[in-house]
Design a protein around this motif. Sequence first.
Motif, mmCIF file in Angstrom:
data_model
loop_
_atom_site.group_PDB
_atom_site.id
_atom_site.type_symbol
_atom_site.label_atom_id
_atom_site.label_comp_id
_atom_site.label_asym_id
_atom_site.label_seq_id
_atom_site.Cartn_x
_atom_site.Cartn_y
_atom_site.Cartn_z
ATOM 1 N N ILE A 142 0.840 -1.205 0.000
ATOM 2 C CA ILE A 142 0.000 0.000 0.000
ATOM 3 C C ILE A 142 0.869 1.247 0.000
ATOM 4 C CG2 ILE A 142 -1.676 1.340 1.349
ATOM 5 C CD1 ILE A 142 -2.832 -1.337 2.323
ATOM 6 N N GLU A 143 1.901 1.251 0.825
ATOM 7 C CA GLU A 143 2.813 2.400 0.883
ATOM 8 C C GLU A 143 3.489 2.629 -0.461
ATOM 9 O OE1 GLU A 143 5.424 1.550 4.104
ATOM 10 O OE2 GLU A 143 3.966 2.119 5.654
ATOM 11 N N SER A 144 3.856 1.538 -1.117
ATOM 12 C CA SER A 144 4.502 1.647 -2.422
ATOM 13 C C SER A 144 3.562 2.244 -3.461
ATOM 14 C CB SER A 144 4.962 0.261 -2.873
ATOM 15 O OG SER A 144 5.542 0.317 -4.156
ATOM 16 N N TYR A 145 2.314 1.793 -3.478
ATOM 17 C CA TYR A 145 1.328 2.317 -4.426
ATOM 18 C C TYR A 145 1.070 3.798 -4.190
ATOM 19 C CZ TYR A 145 -0.287 -1.988 -6.721
ATOM 20 O OH TYR A 145 -0.383 -3.112 -7.497
ATOM 21 N N CYS A 146 0.993 4.186 -2.928
ATOM 22 C CA CYS A 146 0.635 5.566 -2.596
ATOM 23 C C CYS A 146 1.812 6.535 -2.715
ATOM 24 C CB CYS A 146 0.058 5.629 -1.179
ATOM 25 S SG CYS A 146 -1.532 4.774 -1.021
ATOM 26 N N ALA A 147 3.020 6.018 -2.708
ATOM 27 C CA ALA A 147 4.200 6.882 -2.774
ATOM 28 C C ALA A 147 4.207 7.703 -4.057
ATOM 29 C CB ALA A 147 5.471 6.040 -2.677
ATOM 30 N N ASP A 148 3.770 7.120 -5.160
ATOM 31 C CA ASP A 148 3.759 7.829 -6.445
ATOM 32 C C ASP A 148 2.742 8.972 -6.434
ATOM 33 O OD1 ASP A 148 5.634 5.967 -7.604
ATOM 34 O OD2 ASP A 148 3.990 4.526 -7.649
ATOM 35 N N VAL A 149 1.604 8.723 -5.833
ATOM 36 C CA VAL A 149 0.578 9.766 -5.734
ATOM 37 C C VAL A 149 1.069 10.895 -4.829
ATOM 38 C CG1 VAL A 149 -1.828 10.266 -5.179
ATOM 39 C CG2 VAL A 149 -1.192 7.997 -6.023
ATOM 40 N N LYS A 150 1.751 10.552 -3.761
ATOM 41 C CA LYS A 150 2.276 11.567 -2.840
ATOM 42 C C LYS A 150 3.293 12.463 -3.536
ATOM 43 C CE LYS A 150 1.558 8.878 1.405
ATOM 44 N NZ LYS A 150 2.201 8.121 2.504
ATOM 45 N N LYS A 151 4.088 11.891 -4.440
ATOM 46 C CA LYS A 151 5.057 12.704 -5.207
ATOM 47 C C LYS A 151 4.332 13.737 -6.059
ATOM 48 C CE LYS A 151 8.578 9.078 -5.486
ATOM 49 N NZ LYS A 151 9.250 8.083 -6.366
ATOM 50 N N LEU A 152 3.235 13.318 -6.656
ATOM 51 C CA LEU A 152 2.440 14.242 -7.469
ATOM 52 C C LEU A 152 1.856 15.348 -6.594
ATOM 53 C CD1 LEU A 152 0.971 15.158 -10.026
ATOM 54 C CD2 LEU A 152 -0.803 13.428 -9.523
ATOM 55 N N ILE A 153 1.343 14.988 -5.427
ATOM 56 C CA ILE A 153 0.747 15.980 -4.516
ATOM 57 C C ILE A 153 1.790 17.000 -4.074
ATOM 58 C CG2 ILE A 153 -0.325 16.291 -2.254
ATOM 59 C CD1 ILE A 153 -1.609 13.528 -2.610
ATOM 60 N N ILE A 154 2.979 16.539 -3.723
ATOM 61 C CA ILE A 154 4.056 17.439 -3.298
ATOM 62 C C ILE A 154 4.431 18.392 -4.432
ATOM 63 C CG2 ILE A 154 6.506 17.530 -2.672
ATOM 64 C CD1 ILE A 154 6.041 14.902 -1.133
ATOM 65 N N TYR A 155 4.517 17.867 -5.648
ATOM 66 C CA TYR A 155 4.838 18.700 -6.815
ATOM 67 C C TYR A 155 3.796 19.799 -6.998
ATOM 68 C CZ TYR A 155 4.648 20.001 -11.756
ATOM 69 O OH TYR A 155 4.558 20.710 -12.932
ATOM 70 N N LEU A 156 2.526 19.455 -6.928
ATOM 71 C CA LEU A 156 1.459 20.440 -7.110
ATOM 72 C C LEU A 156 1.504 21.513 -6.022
ATOM 73 C CD1 LEU A 156 -1.512 18.061 -8.039
ATOM 74 C CD2 LEU A 156 -0.174 19.509 -9.590
ATOM 75 N N GLU A 157 1.797 21.108 -4.792
ATOM 76 C CA GLU A 157 1.890 22.075 -3.690
ATOM 77 C C GLU A 157 3.074 23.008 -3.880
ATOM 78 O OE1 GLU A 157 2.088 19.566 -0.288
ATOM 79 O OE2 GLU A 157 -0.095 19.308 -0.122
ATOM 80 N N GLU A 158 4.210 22.455 -4.278
ATOM 81 C CA GLU A 158 5.412 23.281 -4.464
ATOM 82 C C GLU A 158 5.248 24.255 -5.615
ATOM 83 O OE1 GLU A 158 8.539 20.440 -4.920
ATOM 84 O OE2 GLU A 158 8.852 20.213 -2.751
ATOM 85 N N GLU A 159 4.566 23.820 -6.662
ATOM 86 C CA GLU A 159 4.360 24.682 -7.834
ATOM 87 C C GLU A 159 3.121 25.564 -7.695
ATOM 88 O OE1 GLU A 159 6.497 24.920 -10.401
ATOM 89 O OE2 GLU A 159 7.793 23.512 -9.299
ATOM 90 N N LYS A 160 2.408 25.399 -6.549
ATOM 91 C CA LYS A 160 1.199 26.175 -6.288
ATOM 92 C C LYS A 160 0.172 26.033 -7.416
ATOM 93 C CE LYS A 160 3.344 29.603 -3.244
ATOM 94 N NZ LYS A 160 4.563 28.795 -2.992
ATOM 95 N N ILE A 161 -0.013 24.787 -7.833
ATOM 96 C CA ILE A 161 -0.986 24.472 -8.878
ATOM 97 C C ILE A 161 -2.269 24.002 -8.207
ATOM 98 C CG2 ILE A 161 -1.488 23.034 -10.889
ATOM 99 C CD1 ILE A 161 1.526 22.831 -11.348
ATOM 100 N N ALA A 162 -3.322 24.757 -8.338
ATOM 101 C CA ALA A 162 -4.584 24.477 -7.631
ATOM 102 C C ALA A 162 -5.521 23.650 -8.498
ATOM 103 C CB ALA A 162 -5.251 25.788 -7.216
ATOM 104 N N ILE A 163 -5.265 22.361 -8.569
ATOM 105 C CA ILE A 163 -6.169 21.453 -9.270
ATOM 106 C C ILE A 163 -6.458 20.260 -8.361
ATOM 107 C CG2 ILE A 163 -5.652 22.014 -11.670
ATOM 108 C CD1 ILE A 163 -3.509 19.949 -11.683
ATOM 109 N N THR A 164 -7.592 19.631 -8.589
ATOM 110 C CA THR A 164 -8.027 18.529 -7.739
ATOM 111 C C THR A 164 -7.807 17.195 -8.459
ATOM 112 O OG1 THR A 164 -10.286 18.407 -8.586
ATOM 113 C CG2 THR A 164 -9.827 20.064 -6.883
ATOM 114 N N PRO A 165 -7.973 16.090 -7.757
ATOM 115 C CA PRO A 165 -7.862 14.776 -8.410
ATOM 116 C C PRO A 165 -8.887 14.585 -9.525
ATOM 117 C CG PRO A 165 -7.811 14.540 -6.019
ATOM 118 C CD PRO A 165 -8.174 15.946 -6.291
#
Length: 298
Positions: free
Chosen positions: A25-48
Amino acid sequence: MKWKNALNDYQLYLKIEKGLAKNSIESYCADVKKLIIYLEEEKIAITPLSISNDDIQQFIYSVSKDLNARSQARLISGLRNFFDYLIFEDYRKENPTDLIESPKIGRKLPDTLSLEEIDILISAIDLSAPQGERNRTILETLYSCGLRVSELINLQLSDLFFEEGFIRVIGKGNKQRFVPINIQTEKYIQFYVKDIRSHIAVKKGFEDTLFLNRRGQKLSRVMIFTIVKNLTEKSGIQKKISPHTFRHSFATHLLERGADLRAIQQMLGHESITTTEIYMHVDKSFLKEVINTFHPRK
């Protein structure tokens, strides 16, 4: 829908619906977490629900310089699974990763050890040390039963069915299987239990755990990796060896000696035969022998 809520729901889905273990489960979710961190750092306001193919493509491009082809393919696959889940739950109609091509990568063949190398590794164990007999029994069990590390450290005394010649293994997704055990490994386990484990002060909650550390508790995954790493260095074998190498060697050696692929699949606990088929690519030398032995026109 917020990313945090979507990720939490996805984790529950993987646990309850798919029956995956914590590490998976952690392995599957790690990729999604990378995307979330990227969006937060780039201040991109989009939802899933609103993220598009272009957004995903830009994310892949931004992280690709730090990832090799195999890691990029794994990242894209992880994101695709997440959005497939959203489609399954009727949150989305399309998968924004569908038009993204994964890098072409060759099939990575598992490392294996020869019989001689396995003997060298095991002979490098200091049997006069307090944990020597335990460590030898661990390696013998890994190799003779083809276990994953998580399966090994979770083995229980109540999982040993020596009269029938099997041990019970709880694999991925809490799936149970019975694996044959040879007489020699059975003797090692019996000696360890009777002469070594019986002298350890077992902590509450670990009374049924087979392999214990010196504090009377279950061994960790890291400890098994450390044992193998230290023995590799001590033996002088110039290969990258992990506990999983013994599992690969188990399957390869059985296949080379004519074992049925379906039987190997069952012993390894592979859900799909295609996962087991990777061992067909490790060493094809035995295939000629199979033809010469069994084909009617030999």
